[in-house]
Design a protein around this motif. Structure first.
Motif, short mmCIF file in Angstrom:
data_model
loop_
_atom_site.label_atom_id
_atom_site.label_comp_id
_atom_site.label_asym_id
_atom_site.label_seq_id
_atom_site.Cartn_x
_atom_site.Cartn_y
_atom_site.Cartn_z
N LEU A 153 80.03 51.84 64.82
CA LEU A 153 79.01 50.84 65.11
C LEU A 153 79.17 50.31 66.52
O LEU A 153 78.21 50.22 67.30
CB LEU A 153 79.11 49.71 64.09
N ILE A 154 80.40 49.94 66.87
CA ILE A 154 80.63 49.40 68.21
C ILE A 154 80.51 50.50 69.26
O ILE A 154 79.94 50.29 70.34
CB ILE A 154 82.02 48.73 68.30
N GLY A 155 81.02 51.67 68.94
CA GLY A 155 81.07 52.74 69.93
C GLY A 155 79.74 53.40 70.18
O GLY A 155 79.32 53.57 71.33
N PHE A 156 79.03 53.78 69.12
CA PHE A 156 77.81 54.55 69.28
C PHE A 156 76.57 53.81 68.77
O PHE A 156 75.46 54.29 68.94
CB PHE A 156 77.91 55.89 68.54
N GLY A 157 76.76 52.68 68.08
CA GLY A 157 75.61 51.96 67.54
C GLY A 157 74.95 52.66 66.36
O GLY A 157 73.80 52.40 66.06
N THR A 158 75.69 53.54 65.69
CA THR A 158 75.12 54.24 64.53
C THR A 158 76.04 54.07 63.33
O THR A 158 77.15 53.57 63.45
CB THR A 158 74.98 55.75 64.79
N LEU A 159 75.54 54.49 62.17
CA LEU A 159 76.37 54.56 60.96
C LEU A 159 76.03 55.88 60.26
O LEU A 159 74.89 56.34 60.34
CB LEU A 159 76.08 53.39 60.03
N PHE A 160 77.01 56.45 59.59
CA PHE A 160 76.79 57.68 58.82
C PHE A 160 76.36 58.85 59.69
O PHE A 160 75.70 59.76 59.20
CB PHE A 160 75.72 57.50 57.72
N SER A 161 76.69 58.87 60.98
CA SER A 161 76.33 60.05 61.75
C SER A 161 77.17 61.21 61.24
O SER A 161 78.29 61.02 60.77
CB SER A 161 76.55 59.82 63.24
N GLN A 162 76.62 62.40 61.30
CA GLN A 162 77.25 63.62 60.82
C GLN A 162 77.48 63.60 59.31
O GLN A 162 78.33 64.31 58.80
CB GLN A 162 78.58 63.86 61.53
#
Lengths: 232, 210
Positions: A153-162
């Motif tokens: 979340l902090i690093g890429f601003g996403t969740l559940f990527s890949q």
């Protein structure tokens, strides 16, 4: 034993004696793979599987192993088990192995496994040992997934990527972009971010514990108070 | 005391023996399956690079072995799978190694069309950092597809670098070493192909001298 024993084992594994947050064991794989939520989940599941097997075997042989050589024997059992699981998975569960395969060699160096073998499985019966393995493994998975989610979340601003790597192509929709046009904060993904986020999680757990204790103390002073929440 | 020592040693030996036996039993049973699965996955990947309708030979048996430590990244012999239609060369597929990844070798599978352009590149195995360098995997990011159709003329040979080094291939945020190693390995493999094209497509009966 009574239900209370199971309750204690489960609570210990999940919260009171959590591998990652309280025992701070197995940091090498914890810090290395939790760059996103799905990786944390994968590592947690793979470790839990190995832990259940090793606790079961160690508990079964605990009465024939002399104390002097128990550690080398535990190491032998765990190393054989991990190798067998790795080989069997790559042959019969190829898809799953593609996802979890990279984590399995890392499990050998996870002191959580030998820690539970020595501290629990070598002193308790098989049923309790398996329950302990499930509880500890679940607590580990929970901590890793949270850490992975935080860093992602902090690093890429996403969740559940890949997520498609673990749940198949149909799971691509699971990936959530929480912030749009997010300027990636790389520090969370790099090793220092792992330490920072883990520190924050441990601090957060301590805050929650302190609050619960305070409430319990207040409840003791005013036994007639409406707030009957207990610690834990 | 001595008796205790003997018992401990004996038990240790028993566990070592049982553990080794169990591992080798599983290994022997699993190996044929692992090889079969790897082969079918290889075939699947081969077909991604070279669609089945574009060739009519059996790529699995039309192979030669080559080695070139400088350009292919390993001293071990490398198997080259060749696709032909009516005997005319169409494309070839080979494994190649990027020896200078962030942590160890990156093993690549690469398809090259007869005209010297890249049919496709896939990562077979690597030990790059999860979340950073692993974006070379096709499952995780489309980056690796950027090689398709490229050749040493397009872009110019000096453009075969990541952007940071003045080339035209993207690097990743936080990971430059990994894509740099892959770009270099792909370019080197194309150089090898250019130098040895005729030998590489020579019929299996007249294997080139090594």
């Amino acid at each position: 034993m009574s239900d209370n024993a199971y309750r204690k084992i489960a609570l210990d594994g999940l919260w009171n004696n959590n591998v990652t947050l309280v025992q701070i064991l197995g940091l090498c794989p914890t810090l290395a793979v939790t760059t996103n939520l799905v990786n944390g989940l994968g590592m947690g599941i793979a470790t839990t599987m190995v832990l259940i097997g090793s606790n079961l075997i160690i508990s079964a042989i605990r009465n024939i192993v002399p104390g002097d050589v128990r550690i080398p024997i535990f190491v032998l059992v765990i190393a054989s088990l991990v190798t067998i699981i790795d080989l069997a998975m790559s042959a019969y569960l190829t898809e799953l192995h593609k996802v979890l395969g990279i984590f399995i060699p890392l499990i050998v160096v996870n002191c959580l496994i030998i820690g539970r073998a020595e501290a629990f499985a070598s002193r308790n019966n098989m049923v309790h040992s398996v329950v302990d393995a499930i509880a500890m493994g679940f607590g580990f998975t929970l901590a890793l997934t949270t850490l992975g989610a935080l860093r992602e979340l902090i690093g890429f601003g996403t969740l559940f990527s890949q997520a498609n790597l673990m749940f198949g192509e149909g799971a691509k929709w699971l990936t959530i972009s929480v912030f749009h046009d997010y300027p990636n904060m790389l520090i969370a993904i790099l090793p220092p971010g792992a330490f920072l986020c883990l520190g924050l999680m441990i601090a957060g757990k301590n805050v929650l514990n302190a609050r619960a204790e305070k409430r319990a103390a207040i409840a003791k002073v005013e036994p007639l108070g409406g707030d009957e929440q207990t610690a834990g | 005391m001595f008796k205790k020592l003997l018992i401990s040693g004996f038990l240790l030996a028993v566990f070592a023996g049982v553990g080794t036996a169990a591992v080798s039993f599983v290994h022997d049973n699993a190996l044929p399956r692992i090889t079969a699965v790897e082969k079918s996955q290889l075939l699947e990947t081969l077909h991604q690079f070279v669609p089945p309708e574009t060739f009519d030979n059996d790529m699995f048996s039309d192979t030669i072995e080559v080695h070139d430590a400088a350009l292919l990244g390993t001293n071990d012999p490398i198997t080259v799978y060749r696709a032909r239609k009516n005997g005319a060369p169409v494309a070839l597929v080979l494994t190649t190694i990027a020896p200078d990844g962030y942590s160890g070798d990156i093993k690549l599978l690469m398809g090259i069309r007869y005209d010297g352009s890249v049919a496709g590149v896939r990562v077979i195995s690597h030990h790059e950092t999860p979340g950073l360098g692993d974006r070379i995997e096709a499952d995780r990011s489309p980056w690796i597809d950027g090689f398709a159709g490229k050749s040493l003329e397009n872009p110019e040979e000096e453009q075969w670098h990541v952007k940071k080094d003045g080339g035209q291939f993207d690097q990743f945020t936080g990971a430059t070493i990994t894509p740099r190693a892959v770009v270099k390995a792909v370019a080197n493999t194309l150089r090898y192909y250019e130098k040895h094209r005729d030998e590489l497509f020579a019929p299996a009966s007249e294997k080139p001298h090594e």
